[in-house]
Design a protein around this motif. Structure first.
Motif, mmCIF file in Angstrom:
data_model
loop_
_atom_site.group_PDB
_atom_site.id
_atom_site.type_symbol
_atom_site.label_atom_id
_atom_site.label_comp_id
_atom_site.label_asym_id
_atom_site.label_seq_id
_atom_site.Cartn_x
_atom_site.Cartn_y
_atom_site.Cartn_z
ATOM 1 N N HIS A 140 19.731 1.440 2.274
ATOM 2 C CA HIS A 140 18.586 2.350 2.280
ATOM 3 C C HIS A 140 17.352 1.695 1.664
ATOM 4 O O HIS A 140 16.242 1.860 2.157
ATOM 5 N N LYS A 141 17.553 0.965 0.593
ATOM 6 C CA LYS A 141 16.422 0.290 -0.054
ATOM 7 C C LYS A 141 15.777 -0.727 0.880
ATOM 8 O O LYS A 141 14.549 -0.827 0.952
ATOM 9 N N ASN A 142 16.607 -1.465 1.612
ATOM 10 C CA ASN A 142 16.070 -2.457 2.550
ATOM 11 C C ASN A 142 15.280 -1.792 3.666
ATOM 12 O O ASN A 142 14.218 -2.286 4.071
ATOM 13 N N GLU A 143 15.796 -0.666 4.192
ATOM 14 C CA GLU A 143 15.100 0.051 5.250
ATOM 15 C C GLU A 143 13.767 0.615 4.755
ATOM 16 O O GLU A 143 12.760 0.574 5.469
ATOM 17 N N ARG A 144 13.773 1.135 3.542
ATOM 18 C CA ARG A 144 12.537 1.671 2.962
ATOM 19 C C ARG A 144 11.516 0.556 2.745
ATOM 20 O O ARG A 144 10.313 0.738 3.000
ATOM 21 N N LEU A 145 11.995 -0.594 2.291
ATOM 22 C CA LEU A 145 11.091 -1.719 2.053
ATOM 23 C C LEU A 145 10.476 -2.219 3.357
ATOM 24 O O LEU A 145 9.276 -2.519 3.421
ATOM 25 N N LYS A 146 11.293 -2.305 4.407
ATOM 26 C CA LYS A 146 10.782 -2.729 5.719
ATOM 27 C C LYS A 146 9.717 -1.759 6.221
ATOM 28 O O LYS A 146 8.669 -2.168 6.744
ATOM 29 N N PRO A 334 -0.971 5.613 1.063
ATOM 30 C CA PRO A 334 -1.028 4.184 0.713
ATOM 31 C C PRO A 334 -0.427 3.887 -0.660
ATOM 32 O O PRO A 334 0.215 2.850 -0.856
ATOM 33 N N LYS A 335 -0.609 4.795 -1.607
ATOM 34 C CA LYS A 335 -0.038 4.607 -2.941
ATOM 35 C C LYS A 335 1.488 4.700 -2.890
ATOM 36 O O LYS A 335 2.187 3.960 -3.586
ATOM 37 N N ARG A 336 2.002 5.593 -2.071
ATOM 38 C CA ARG A 336 3.457 5.719 -1.933
ATOM 39 C C ARG A 336 4.045 4.437 -1.333
ATOM 40 O O ARG A 336 5.104 3.976 -1.768
ATOM 41 N N ILE A 337 3.349 3.910 -0.342
ATOM 42 C CA ILE A 337 3.788 2.658 0.282
ATOM 43 C C ILE A 337 3.808 1.532 -0.754
ATOM 44 O O ILE A 337 4.763 0.740 -0.829
ATOM 45 N N PHE A 338 2.764 1.470 -1.562
ATOM 46 C CA PHE A 338 2.689 0.438 -2.594
ATOM 47 C C PHE A 338 3.834 0.583 -3.598
ATOM 48 O O PHE A 338 4.425 -0.416 -4.025
ATOM 49 N N GLU A 339 4.150 1.814 -3.968
ATOM 50 C CA GLU A 339 5.232 2.052 -4.925
ATOM 51 C C GLU A 339 6.571 1.579 -4.356
ATOM 52 O O GLU A 339 7.395 1.011 -5.078
ATOM 53 N N ILE A 340 6.801 1.817 -3.082
ATOM 54 C CA ILE A 340 8.046 1.379 -2.443
ATOM 55 C C ILE A 340 8.160 -0.142 -2.526
ATOM 56 O O ILE A 340 9.215 -0.689 -2.866
ATOM 57 N N ILE A 341 7.069 -0.836 -2.211
ATOM 58 C CA ILE A 341 7.076 -2.306 -2.241
ATOM 59 C C ILE A 341 7.271 -2.802 -3.678
ATOM 60 O O ILE A 341 8.056 -3.720 -3.928
ATOM 61 N N LYS A 342 6.555 -2.196 -4.614
ATOM 62 C CA LYS A 342 6.661 -2.610 -6.013
ATOM 63 C C LYS A 342 8.080 -2.430 -6.540
ATOM 64 O O LYS A 342 8.571 -3.253 -7.310
ATOM 65 N N ASN A 343 8.755 -1.342 -6.112
ATOM 66 C CA ASN A 343 10.108 -1.055 -6.577
ATOM 67 C C ASN A 343 11.185 -1.644 -5.673
ATOM 68 O O ASN A 343 12.363 -1.298 -5.796
#
Length: 350
Positions: A140-146, A334-343
């Motif tokens: 799930h983490k990989n899919e969210r990151l992609k 955009p902030k949510r997207i950034f948080e996903i990448i950061k985490n």
């Protein structure tokens, strides 16, 4: 005669009321002198002159006798000692009990409100809602990151997305709204959840930058046909209005959403569907809107006697959601997207 007078005076003074006088307290020698002089029949004023103390001090001593210079407790006696308070903090911090549960478990001689006051006075404890998030595996983490990496460049385009979701409400409170005493020095608790928890009323709605659909009632055991019928009504009437003529539709990966008949319908009506990563409610701004709606529906702990009363209140609260609120939620993408990448695909604060 002298001894009799001293004993008589001492016994009499010990039965008087207890009020401590002001000024420097008398020492034992001064007390003895006053008792002796009083036994000799001198007035309080003459006694004060001889012992060189104020008349007020002498008056108080003669009035109080043996109880002179003892503190009188003021106000209601304390019902909690430091040890009791320590137990309260422990039950709140380690066992995550609420004030009512703590009072019952420890059999405290105080009310629930007083327990809450003791906990708040601690400074490091805060009564907060458990975070409701689904468990995330590495997949799930990989899919969210992609997903996040593929949508990093989206800014204005989020204004064309229509976000949708279902939500269940109970007569006595919304699903997943559990509170506990959180120690600010610890990490927040996460309550693992699954789709479609219990509830008595299921609603569906969608939001976009330019508006929202009305609340639509969803059958408790809805199937793909029910869902497609709902979409036909909602998107046909409100799609262009809230998302623009080329809107993109978002929904999660629930089974009825992924049904072949539903996918075929989207292709038939030429609606683009945003490919959504599983277990990602923190990416969907409508989840935050559910929280706003729930607080309004259940304000001051309100409960409902029947589903009709609950439905009417939900519709009224939904109608009061302002455009400014929708704008803020969509602009947060955009902030949510950034948080996903950061985490690295992990959960976010949303």
């Amino acid at each position: 005669m002298y001894n009799f007078l001293l004993v008589d005076l001492s016994d009499k003074l010990s039965t008087t009321s207890s009020v401590m006088g002001r000024g420097k307290p008398l020492n034992d020698n001064e007390k003895g002198q006053i008792i002796a002089l009083k036994g000799m029949g001198l007035s309080n004023r003459k006694i004060a002159d001889k012992v060189q103390r104020s008349l007020n001090v002498v008056n108080h001593f003669i009035k109080l006798g043996n109880k002179y210079a003892t503190k009188k407790s003021t106000g209601r006696p304390k019902k909690l000692c430091l040890r009791d308070k320590g137990k309260i903090f422990q039950e709140a911090r380690k066992n995550k009990l609420n004030a009512s549960q703590i009072k019952t478990k420890l059999d405290l001689p105080i009310g629930v409100r007083r327990v809450q006051q003791v906990l708040r006075a601690r400074g490091t404890l805060r009564y907060t809602k458990r975070t409701k998030k689904p468990p995330l595996t590495e997949f799930h983490k990989n899919e969210r990151l992609k997903f996040a990496e593929n949508h990093m460049a989206w800014t204005e385009k989020w204004k064309t997305v229509i976000f949708s979701d279902e939500k269940k409400f109970n007569l006595d409170g919304p699903d997943g709204f559990q509170y506990y005493w959180h120690d600010l020095r610890d990490q927040k608790e996460v309550k693992m959840s699954r789709n479609y928890g219990g509830g008595s009323v299921m609603i569906w709605a969608a939001i976009g930058y330019n508006g929202k659909t009305p609340i639509m009632w969803f059958p408790p055991k809805a199937n793909a046909a029910n869902y497609q019928e709902l979409l036909e009504i909602a998107l046909d009437q409100y799609g262009d209005e809230i998302g623009g003529p080329n809107f993109i539709f978002q929904h999660d990966n629930a089974a009825i959403h992924r049904a072949k008949t539903v996918q075929t319908w989207f292709q038939t009506v030429n609606v683009e569907v945003l490919r959504w990563p599983s277990r990602s409610p923190d990416l969907n701004p409508i989840e935050n809107l559910w929280g706003i709606l729930a607080r309004r529906v259940y304000t001051n702990g309100k409960q409902y006697c029947n589903t009709m009363e609950l439905k009417n209140c939900i519709k009224e609260a939904w109608s009061q959601i302002e455009s400014e609120t929708l704008h803020k939620l969509i602009d947060s993408m955009p902030k949510r997207i950034f948080e996903i990448i950061k985490n690295k695909g992990g959960s976010t604060k949303y």
